[in-house]
Design a protein around this motif. Sequence first.
Motif, PDB file in Angstrom:
ATOM      1  N   CYS A 219       0.815  -1.220   0.000  1.00 10.20           N
ATOM      2  CA  CYS A 219       0.000   0.000   0.000  1.00 10.20           C
ATOM      3  C   CYS A 219       0.847   1.267   0.000  1.00 10.20           C
ATOM      4  N   ASP A 220       1.940   1.270   0.760  1.00  8.21           N
ATOM      5  CA  ASP A 220       2.756   2.480   0.846  1.00  8.21           C
ATOM      6  C   ASP A 220       3.307   2.873  -0.522  1.00  8.21           C
ATOM      7  N   ARG A 221       3.897   1.902  -1.248  1.00 10.51           N
ATOM      8  CA  ARG A 221       4.444   2.223  -2.564  1.00 10.51           C
ATOM      9  C   ARG A 221       3.338   2.541  -3.565  1.00 10.51           C
ATOM     10  N   THR A 222       2.193   1.890  -3.437  1.00 10.75           N
ATOM     11  CA  THR A 222       1.067   2.200  -4.326  1.00 10.75           C
ATOM     12  C   THR A 222       0.638   3.648  -4.159  1.00 10.75           C
ATOM     13  N   ARG A 223       0.552   4.093  -2.921  1.00  9.76           N
ATOM     14  CA  ARG A 223       0.072   5.451  -2.658  1.00  9.76           C
ATOM     15  C   ARG A 223       1.074   6.516  -3.086  1.00  9.76           C
ATOM     16  N   THR A 224       2.370   6.205  -3.048  1.00  7.47           N
ATOM     17  CA  THR A 224       3.358   7.196  -3.459  1.00  7.47           C
ATOM     18  C   THR A 224       3.600   7.192  -4.962  1.00  7.47           C
ATOM     19  N   THR A 225       3.254   6.105  -5.640  1.00 14.77           N
ATOM     20  CA  THR A 225       3.450   6.028  -7.094  1.00 14.77           C
ATOM     21  C   THR A 225       2.195   6.400  -7.859  1.00 14.77           C
ATOM     22  N   PHE A 226       1.055   5.908  -7.406  1.00 14.84           N
ATOM     23  CA  PHE A 226      -0.220   6.146  -8.093  1.00 14.84           C
ATOM     24  C   PHE A 226      -1.000   7.201  -7.327  1.00 14.84           C
ATOM     25  N   GLU A 227      -1.091   8.393  -7.918  1.00 14.48           N
ATOM     26  CA  GLU A 227      -1.773   9.518  -7.274  1.00 14.48           C
ATOM     27  C   GLU A 227      -2.994   9.894  -8.103  1.00 14.48           C
ATOM     28  N   GLY A 228      -4.119   9.278  -7.794  1.00 14.75           N
ATOM     29  CA  GLY A 228      -5.309   9.505  -8.597  1.00 14.75           C
ATOM     30  C   GLY A 228      -5.083   9.006 -10.013  1.00 14.75           C
ATOM     31  N   ALA A 229      -5.296   9.877 -10.991  1.00  7.97           N
ATOM     32  CA  ALA A 229      -5.090   9.486 -12.384  1.00  7.97           C
ATOM     33  C   ALA A 229      -3.629   9.511 -12.791  1.00  7.97           C
ATOM     34  N   TRP A 230      -2.755  10.024 -11.916  1.00 12.79           N
ATOM     35  CA  TRP A 230      -1.353  10.240 -12.290  1.00 12.79           C
ATOM     36  C   TRP A 230      -0.442   9.168 -11.702  1.00 12.79           C
ATOM     37  N   VAL A 231       0.592   8.835 -12.472  1.00 11.19           N
ATOM     38  CA  VAL A 231       1.600   7.868 -12.040  1.00 11.19           C
ATOM     39  C   VAL A 231       2.963   8.556 -12.039  1.00 11.19           C
ATOM     40  N   ARG A 232       3.656   8.492 -10.912  1.00  9.69           N
ATOM     41  CA  ARG A 232       5.007   9.048 -10.830  1.00  9.69           C
ATOM     42  C   ARG A 232       5.987   8.079 -11.482  1.00  9.69           C
ATOM     43  N   THR A 233       6.744   8.564 -12.450  1.00  5.14           N
ATOM     44  CA  THR A 233       7.652   7.681 -13.179  1.00  5.14           C
ATOM     45  C   THR A 233       9.010   7.538 -12.506  1.00  5.14           C
ATOM     46  N   GLY A 234       9.392   8.501 -11.669  1.00  6.80           N
ATOM     47  CA  GLY A 234      10.734   8.480 -11.100  1.00  6.80           C
ATOM     48  C   GLY A 234      11.792   8.988 -12.061  1.00  6.80           C
ATOM     49  N   ASP A 235      11.379   9.499 -13.228  1.00  7.34           N
ATOM     50  CA  ASP A 235      12.315  10.035 -14.218  1.00  7.34           C
ATOM     51  C   ASP A 235      12.297  11.555 -14.176  1.00  7.34           C
TER      52      ASP A 235
END
Length: 545
Positions: free
Chosen positions: A401-417
């Motif tokens: 859950c922790d990584r899901t919440r920090t990567t997937f923010e609503g409709a947006w996905v953090r790529t880390g790039d």
Amino acid sequence: MPDAGSEALTKAGAPPLVDLPREYNAASHFIDRHLAAGRGDKIAYIDDAGRYSYAELARRVNQAGNVLRGLGLEGEQRVMLCLPDGIDFVALFWGAIKAGIVPIPVNTLLTADDYDFMLRDSRAKVLVVAAAAAEKFRARRAAQPALKTILTLGAAPAGGDAGGEGDFSRLREAASEHLDAAATCRDEPAFWLYSSGSTGAPKGTLHLHGSLVQTAVLYGERVLGIREGDVMFSAAKLFFAYGLGNAMTFPLHVGASAVLLAGRPTPEAVAEVMARHRPTLFFGVPTLYAAMLAAGQDQAATGGGRLRACVSAGEALPEDVSRRWRKRFEVEILDGIGSTEMLHIFLSNRPDDIRYGSTGRPVPGYRLRILDEAGRDAAPGEIGELLVSGPSAAAGYWNNCDRTRTTFEGAWVRTGDKYTSDGDGYYQYAGRADDMLKVGGIWVSPFEVEQALAAHPAVLEAAVVGMADADGLIKPKAFVVLQAGNAGGGGMAGTLQAFVKDRLAPYKYPRWVEFLDELPKTATGKIQRFKLRSRDAGGARRTRP
């Protein structure tokens, strides 16, 4: 999708997404539809063992699904696949999906500890593994309470045994050739892919039945222009999101053909396949393109000029490699970026719209944002983190859950790039978020320095990381692999440092240069910079002006 072969677009001006019905099984579109369309006799796959028509593929898919059901697997339960590229991989992947079972393809080059974690994390009840690799699983079997059956495929290594409870090929031949598609939903998990564990344990990424066709249409059709007459060859393996699209969903969406290579995609092996089968589309990674150039291969090695496009992903493609490839092979490389979380490429150059040194423009149907350190939209030319929104995004990470919440923010996905964009809508890669360097209070992109080094004729590959100087301040350090016939040492290091200074702002040049025989890489060809950062400083060969 009103029926298996049609698509409906949203209203004019909106993203051109594919409209799917709620009740939807992806195998009906990618496998069964071709028989009704009259493609049964057309070649779907060519692997190391033979050629397979769409009718033969459908038969094997049904048999594979029945084998898994016969082992007691029910809907939504998992089967792990640790297999080389070949027809059995394809049949098991789609057979599981058609039966409502969730396949989990995994990298065949991992350690026993990696497999131990993924089996325990996923609770897969069945494992299908190449007999030659079964030894990695045997010793850990007792620690896997969920794992009920191991099936092996192919011959065991000399002097060993397969270490499983059954031979998949024998079970498949005895299985029924009829299988009704399970009643699944477009929004339920169809398969998992484990993302890289370089910053922690691997993460089980959940992908939905409805996501596969989105990537095939939005990128495969509308960017690459894939069509029924294409022959596709991907050096990236099927167990990666990139390879899965290249050699599975893209050709199966339009009724094209694909060539599969079971072994390592060395420049020699790739050239042999391309010369024999003459693909029209080739998918590789920057390391492979650079290696093929270094090997002195010419147009004959790529099928004698039949290629109409090459695609690169996995890491940003250096501009120098793009230009040299175009000059030698007379075909462009379309650089793009995707991720396990987004399933395939969402930002790319196009056949009629190439800007060297950039990753191109967003794929239609995807939206991008670049955020600065304060979380605001970055100005053109300002470095920030890339976020993406689109219809192929994963549902999240399994049991995380922790990584899901920090990567997937609503409709947006953090790529880390890290990226910048210009006023024309093109995006330039600036490195991974955790690879960026701040030198003298100014951000430095390691990739920018690597590109400058790679432009020197003596350099085969380069990787740049941060290293503390005598005052504890971070400065760029370069690890360089030289072309054959070139010697490292202080003289060459000074030459490369001066070369970079002539091309970039002075504060960006590498303060130290270390020469290596090869760079540490993942199985996809990505440079493992964390291994370079952790090298023993006392053993490094450094040169400082």
